[in-house]
Design a protein around this motif. Structure first.
Motif, short mmCIF file in Angstrom:
data_model
loop_
_atom_site.label_atom_id
_atom_site.label_comp_id
_atom_site.label_asym_id
_atom_site.label_seq_id
_atom_site.Cartn_x
_atom_site.Cartn_y
_atom_site.Cartn_z
N PHE A 19 0.84 -1.20 0.00
CA PHE A 19 0.00 0.00 0.00
C PHE A 19 0.88 1.25 0.00
O PHE A 19 0.62 2.21 -0.73
CB PHE A 19 -0.91 0.02 1.23
CG PHE A 19 -2.18 -0.76 1.08
CD1 PHE A 19 -3.38 -0.13 0.78
CD2 PHE A 19 -2.19 -2.14 1.24
CE1 PHE A 19 -4.56 -0.85 0.65
CE2 PHE A 19 -3.36 -2.87 1.11
CZ PHE A 19 -4.54 -2.22 0.81
N ILE A 20 1.89 1.24 0.85
CA ILE A 20 2.77 2.42 0.98
C ILE A 20 3.43 2.75 -0.34
O ILE A 20 3.51 3.92 -0.74
CB ILE A 20 3.84 2.16 2.06
CG1 ILE A 20 3.21 2.00 3.45
CG2 ILE A 20 4.87 3.29 2.08
CD1 ILE A 20 4.19 1.51 4.51
N LYS A 21 3.92 1.74 -1.04
CA LYS A 21 4.73 1.96 -2.24
C LYS A 21 3.92 2.05 -3.53
O LYS A 21 4.47 2.38 -4.58
CB LYS A 21 5.76 0.84 -2.37
CG LYS A 21 6.84 0.85 -1.29
CD LYS A 21 7.87 -0.23 -1.55
CE LYS A 21 9.02 -0.14 -0.57
NZ LYS A 21 10.04 -1.20 -0.84
N ARG A 25 3.36 11.25 -6.25
CA ARG A 25 4.77 11.12 -5.89
C ARG A 25 5.26 12.37 -5.16
O ARG A 25 5.97 12.27 -4.15
CB ARG A 25 5.62 10.87 -7.13
CG ARG A 25 7.12 10.79 -6.85
CD ARG A 25 7.89 10.41 -8.09
NE ARG A 25 7.65 11.31 -9.20
CZ ARG A 25 8.23 12.51 -9.34
NH1 ARG A 25 9.09 12.94 -8.42
NH2 ARG A 25 7.96 13.27 -10.38
N LEU A 26 4.87 13.53 -5.64
CA LEU A 26 5.29 14.78 -5.01
C LEU A 26 4.71 14.93 -3.60
O LEU A 26 5.37 15.44 -2.69
CB LEU A 26 4.88 15.97 -5.88
CG LEU A 26 5.65 16.14 -7.19
CD1 LEU A 26 4.98 17.20 -8.06
CD2 LEU A 26 7.10 16.51 -6.92
N ARG A 79 3.37 12.26 -1.64
CA ARG A 79 3.69 11.13 -0.78
C ARG A 79 5.20 10.94 -0.59
O ARG A 79 5.65 10.44 0.45
CB ARG A 79 3.08 9.85 -1.36
CG ARG A 79 3.38 8.55 -0.61
CD ARG A 79 2.81 8.53 0.80
NE ARG A 79 1.38 8.54 0.80
CZ ARG A 79 0.60 7.46 0.69
NH1 ARG A 79 1.14 6.27 0.54
NH2 ARG A 79 -0.71 7.57 0.73
N GLY A 80 5.99 11.36 -1.59
CA GLY A 80 7.43 11.12 -1.57
C GLY A 80 8.12 11.53 -0.28
O GLY A 80 8.91 10.75 0.29
N PRO A 81 7.87 12.75 0.23
CA PRO A 81 8.57 13.19 1.44
C PRO A 81 8.32 12.34 2.68
O PRO A 81 9.12 12.38 3.61
CB PRO A 81 8.04 14.62 1.64
CG PRO A 81 7.60 15.06 0.28
CD PRO A 81 7.06 13.82 -0.37
N ILE A 82 7.20 11.59 2.71
CA ILE A 82 6.92 10.79 3.91
C ILE A 82 6.99 9.28 3.66
O ILE A 82 6.79 8.50 4.58
CB ILE A 82 5.53 11.14 4.50
CG1 ILE A 82 4.39 10.75 3.55
CG2 ILE A 82 5.46 12.59 4.89
CD1 ILE A 82 3.02 10.80 4.19
N GLN A 83 7.28 8.87 2.41
CA GLN A 83 7.26 7.43 2.12
C GLN A 83 8.31 6.67 2.93
O GLN A 83 8.00 5.61 3.48
CB GLN A 83 7.47 7.18 0.63
CG GLN A 83 7.42 5.69 0.28
CD GLN A 83 7.23 5.44 -1.20
OE1 GLN A 83 6.21 5.82 -1.77
NE2 GLN A 83 8.21 4.81 -1.83
#
Length: 251
Positions: A90-92, A209-210, A212-216
């Motif tokens: 789910f996260i990725k 991506r923009l 979610r990216g900072p917290i993935q």
């Protein structure tokens, strides 16, 4: 009933739907189902024909969470690895994740919802994470996502104090996006889904991506830690039951 029956997978245009299909157990999720969903998510992430992934349930429940009956004897390292990989999928997942919460959601069916991007819910749905009642720790990255979405105190009520959150509260707290009447949710929601699916794939994936990216990376670490602690909590819980059995046998 194997996972081929308990998970219904369909494709409508560029929208792939996964439906939990174990209504006699209120769509409780067992190990085979976790693994099947993980494979579906990982495959869809690389499939150019899929732009949107939708999760929903058969019957009156979205899902009653982990199938404690089916999993009673398998809460060992293998089970927790399976659970870990399910959450990480789910996260990725790089594309749009949508949940149609057609009824009550319990446990992991609730904790993974904030990992979705858009959530439709029936007006009769409720959200329940009875970790305090079970004497176990939370999963699904909920110790991180819940406070960010609904605030620290409300998150404590859900994750520690066995409070249920009804659909209207979930909407008011920003936990879900839209509410529908129970009899309409599996039909009327598709108008909105078709609208969403018409947004370009590039725009969907780039914007996600923009955002979610900072917290993935943080979510991945939280998942690692939560599963490690959950495994210990289950072991302690099981040991406590065994100690009670041993004590009773000596009476």
């Amino acid at each position: 009933m194997d996972s081929a029956d308990t998970i219904i997978e369909t494709l409508h245009g560029n929208i792939k739907t996964v439906k939990y299909n174990k209504p006699r157990r209120k769509n409780a999720i067992d190990s085979d189902m976790y693994q099947r969903v993980t494979r579906i998510l990982n495959n869809a992430a690389k499939d150019d024909s899929v732009s949107v992934m939708v999760f929903t349930g058969t019957g009156d429940y979205f899902s009653s969470g982990n199938d404690l009956v089916a999993a009673r004897d398998v809460h060992g390292p293998t089970f927790f690895n399976i659970l870990h990989d399910f959450i990480e999928a789910f996260i990725k997942f790089p594309k749009l994740l949508v949940a149609i919460v057609n009824g009550p959601a319990v446990g992991i069916a609730v904790t993974t919802l904030p990992l979705c991007d858009v959530i439709f819910a029936a007006e009769n749905a409720f959200f329940y994470t009875p970790f305090g009642k079970l004497g176990i720790t939370a999963e699904g990255c909920s110790t991180y996502t819940f406070p960010r979405i609904i605030g620290y105190r409300k998150a404590l009520e859900l994750l520690l104090f066995n409070q249920k959150m009804n659909a209207q509260e979930a909407l008011d707290n920003g936990f879900v996006n839209y509410l529908y009447k129970p009899e309409d949710i599996q039909t009327k929601v598709w108008d909105k889904l078709m609208e969403i699916s018409n947004v370009s794939d590039y725009l969907l994936t780039t914007t996600k991506r923009l955002m979610r990216g900072p917290i993935q990376d943080k979510l991945i670490k939280v998942n690692d830690e939560e599963i490690a602690l959950l495994s210990k909590a289950w072991a302690a819980r099981r040991e406590g039951r065994e100690n009670v059995k041993t004590s009773n046998s000596k009476l």
